[in-house]
Enzyme design. Structure first.
Site, PDB file in Angstrom:
ATOM      1  N   SER A  13       0.810  -1.225   0.000  1.00  0.00           N
ATOM      2  CA  SER A  13       0.000   0.000   0.000  1.00  0.00           C
ATOM      3  C   SER A  13       0.841   1.273   0.000  1.00  0.00           C
ATOM      4  O   SER A  13       0.334   2.361  -0.247  1.00  0.00           O
ATOM      5  CB  SER A  13      -0.937  -0.001   1.211  1.00  0.00           C
ATOM      6  OG  SER A  13      -0.185  -0.107   2.398  1.00  0.00           O
ATOM      7  N   ARG A  14       2.109   1.154   0.324  1.00  0.00           N
ATOM      8  CA  ARG A  14       2.937   2.376   0.362  1.00  0.00           C
ATOM      9  C   ARG A  14       4.410   2.036   0.148  1.00  0.00           C
ATOM     10  O   ARG A  14       4.790   0.866   0.065  1.00  0.00           O
ATOM     11  CB  ARG A  14       2.759   3.100   1.695  1.00  0.00           C
ATOM     12  CG  ARG A  14       3.383   2.359   2.858  1.00  0.00           C
ATOM     13  CD  ARG A  14       3.205   3.135   4.149  1.00  0.00           C
ATOM     14  NE  ARG A  14       4.186   2.718   5.135  1.00  0.00           N
ATOM     15  CZ  ARG A  14       4.012   2.794   6.441  1.00  0.00           C
ATOM     16  NH1 ARG A  14       2.880   3.287   6.916  1.00  0.00           N
ATOM     17  NH2 ARG A  14       4.949   2.412   7.278  1.00  0.00           N
ATOM     18  N   ASN A  63      -2.384  -9.601   8.407  1.00  0.00           N
ATOM     19  CA  ASN A  63      -1.137  -9.545   9.164  1.00  0.00           C
ATOM     20  C   ASN A  63      -0.288 -10.730   8.734  1.00  0.00           C
ATOM     21  O   ASN A  63      -0.599 -11.875   9.072  1.00  0.00           O
ATOM     22  CB  ASN A  63      -1.467  -9.615  10.665  1.00  0.00           C
ATOM     23  CG  ASN A  63      -0.212  -9.717  11.512  1.00  0.00           C
ATOM     24  OD1 ASN A  63       0.905  -9.523  11.018  1.00  0.00           O
ATOM     25  ND2 ASN A  63      -0.386 -10.042  12.781  1.00  0.00           N
ATOM     26  N   ASN A  90       7.493  -8.147   0.793  1.00  0.00           N
ATOM     27  CA  ASN A  90       8.041  -6.810   1.044  1.00  0.00           C
ATOM     28  C   ASN A  90       7.691  -6.272   2.433  1.00  0.00           C
ATOM     29  O   ASN A  90       8.393  -5.404   2.943  1.00  0.00           O
ATOM     30  CB  ASN A  90       7.515  -5.865  -0.045  1.00  0.00           C
ATOM     31  CG  ASN A  90       7.675  -4.409   0.308  1.00  0.00           C
ATOM     32  OD1 ASN A  90       8.751  -3.839   0.170  1.00  0.00           O
ATOM     33  ND2 ASN A  90       6.605  -3.786   0.807  1.00  0.00           N
ATOM     34  N   SER A 142      17.758  -6.594   3.062  1.00  0.00           N
ATOM     35  CA  SER A 142      18.321  -5.265   3.344  1.00  0.00           C
ATOM     36  C   SER A 142      19.838  -5.387   3.426  1.00  0.00           C
ATOM     37  O   SER A 142      20.359  -6.456   3.784  1.00  0.00           O
ATOM     38  CB  SER A 142      17.795  -4.744   4.680  1.00  0.00           C
ATOM     39  OG  SER A 142      18.561  -3.639   5.124  1.00  0.00           O
ATOM     40  N   TYR A 155      16.396  -6.430  13.387  1.00  0.00           N
ATOM     41  CA  TYR A 155      16.109  -6.204  11.963  1.00  0.00           C
ATOM     42  C   TYR A 155      17.152  -6.897  11.080  1.00  0.00           C
ATOM     43  O   TYR A 155      16.809  -7.596  10.111  1.00  0.00           O
ATOM     44  CB  TYR A 155      16.099  -4.693  11.713  1.00  0.00           C
ATOM     45  CG  TYR A 155      15.764  -4.271  10.305  1.00  0.00           C
ATOM     46  CD1 TYR A 155      14.438  -4.262   9.864  1.00  0.00           C
ATOM     47  CD2 TYR A 155      16.764  -3.842   9.427  1.00  0.00           C
ATOM     48  CE1 TYR A 155      14.126  -3.847   8.562  1.00  0.00           C
ATOM     49  CE2 TYR A 155      16.462  -3.425   8.138  1.00  0.00           C
ATOM     50  CZ  TYR A 155      15.137  -3.426   7.715  1.00  0.00           C
ATOM     51  OH  TYR A 155      14.834  -3.007   6.433  1.00  0.00           O
ATOM     52  N   ALA A 157      19.064  -9.412  11.850  1.00  0.00           N
ATOM     53  CA  ALA A 157      18.891 -10.872  11.961  1.00  0.00           C
ATOM     54  C   ALA A 157      17.755 -11.339  11.059  1.00  0.00           C
ATOM     55  O   ALA A 157      17.862 -12.352  10.372  1.00  0.00           O
ATOM     56  CB  ALA A 157      18.633 -11.264  13.410  1.00  0.00           C
ATOM     57  N   ILE A 188      16.638   3.888   1.287  1.00  0.00           N
ATOM     58  CA  ILE A 188      15.639   4.267   0.294  1.00  0.00           C
ATOM     59  C   ILE A 188      14.676   5.259   0.935  1.00  0.00           C
ATOM     60  O   ILE A 188      14.256   5.054   2.091  1.00  0.00           O
ATOM     61  CB  ILE A 188      14.852   3.011  -0.196  1.00  0.00           C
ATOM     62  CG1 ILE A 188      15.806   1.882  -0.616  1.00  0.00           C
ATOM     63  CG2 ILE A 188      13.893   3.400  -1.326  1.00  0.00           C
ATOM     64  CD1 ILE A 188      16.736   2.186  -1.777  1.00  0.00           C
TER      65      ILE A 188
END
Ligand code: NAI
Length: 244
Positions: A13-14, A63, A90, A142, A155, A157, A188
């Protein structure tokens, strides 16, 4: 090659996810957008794809961390679209903090959404890929998962875990002609990095290309991997050179 295919994008959505949805739609793919909370934004992305590219588009609140919810959502997508040809994992969150002070919840929340969420989606979409004897999965990792990052143990991990998941799934599904790759973005410009300014000289100085990236640049890499039939188990950095 994506014309007439069905692509599912989580967190579509974004930010990067919305750019991926629009890019895949521009290539002729129908799109199913999974979002966590903001229905209006998901509807806006779908409307854009319908009016601009004439593809079928639908949105689903889910979720991704919830195994049962993902199962039900994938079932609905099957009813609406018939199958799944491309899956882009994503959806992601951050709960940054130094490891010495990090709460248990901050660690498990990030692992649950970023890593288990991708597993849940792959687990429930695999039957389509196997039945179709083809398709592609792209996981958004990432550079933190490649280099590590102070303040992001949870994050990093989760994003490193996604690379292991990507390579294992690539090996498992290769005999079925299914590819699985990862894209590893650097900095980004999205809501997630709000506050980290592109004008920040210290940050720009760390990035060989001297600027933050934009969501469309990540979306181009996702579309490239989604269309590639002979690349699998790869991790493609889109990071201005920061992790080379
Ligand atoms: P964002 O915060 O703008 O978007 C994240 C999306 O994930 C949102 O649509 C949100 O609704 C969705 N989401 C979050 N939790 C969810 C859940 N439990 N179930 C379903 N959807 C959920 O972030 P951004 O920047 O667009 O990031 C997208 C992906 O790219 C994330 O996985 C992020 O970790 C990754 N990434 C982003 C970088 C950046 O610099 N912005 C750098 C490297 C990776």
């Amino acid at each position: 090659m994506l014309k007439g295919k069905v692509s599912v994008v989580t967190g579509g959505s974004r930010g990067i996810g919305a750019a991926v949805v629009k890019k895949l739609a521009s290539l002729g793919s129908d799109v199913a957008v999974i979002y966590a909370g903001n229905e209006a934004m998901a509807e806006e992305v779908c409307n854009f794809c319908r009016s601009e590219y004439g593809v079928k588009a639908g949105h689903y609140r889910c979720n991704v961390a919830d195994f049962g919810e993902v199962k039900d959502t994938v079932k609905k997508i099957k009813e609406d679209f018939g199958t799944v040809n491309v899956l882009v994992n994503n959806a992601g969150i951050t709960r940054d903090g130094l490891v010495a002070a990090m709460g248990e919840q901050a660690f498990s929340d990030v692992l649950d959404v970023n890593l288990k969420g991708a597993f849940n989606m792959i687990r429930h979409c695999s039957a389509f890929f196997i039945r179709n004897k083809g398709g592609s999965i792209v996981n958004i990792s990432s550079v933190s998962g490649i280099m590590g990052n102070a303040g992001q143990a949870n994050y990093a991990a989760s994003k490193a875990g996604l690379i292991g998941l990507t390579k294992s799934v690539a090996r498992e599904l290769a005999p079925k002609n299914v590819t699985c790759n990862a894209v590893a973005p650097g900095f980004i410009e999205t809501d997630m990095t709000r506050g980290i300014s592109g004008e920040d000289n210290a940050l720009a100085g760390m990035i060989p290309l001297g600027r933050m990236g934009n969501p469309e640049e990540v979306a181009n890499a996702v579309a490239f991997l989604a269309e590639s039939e002979y690349i699998t188990g790869e991790v493609l950095r889109v990071d201005g050179g920061i992790a080379m």
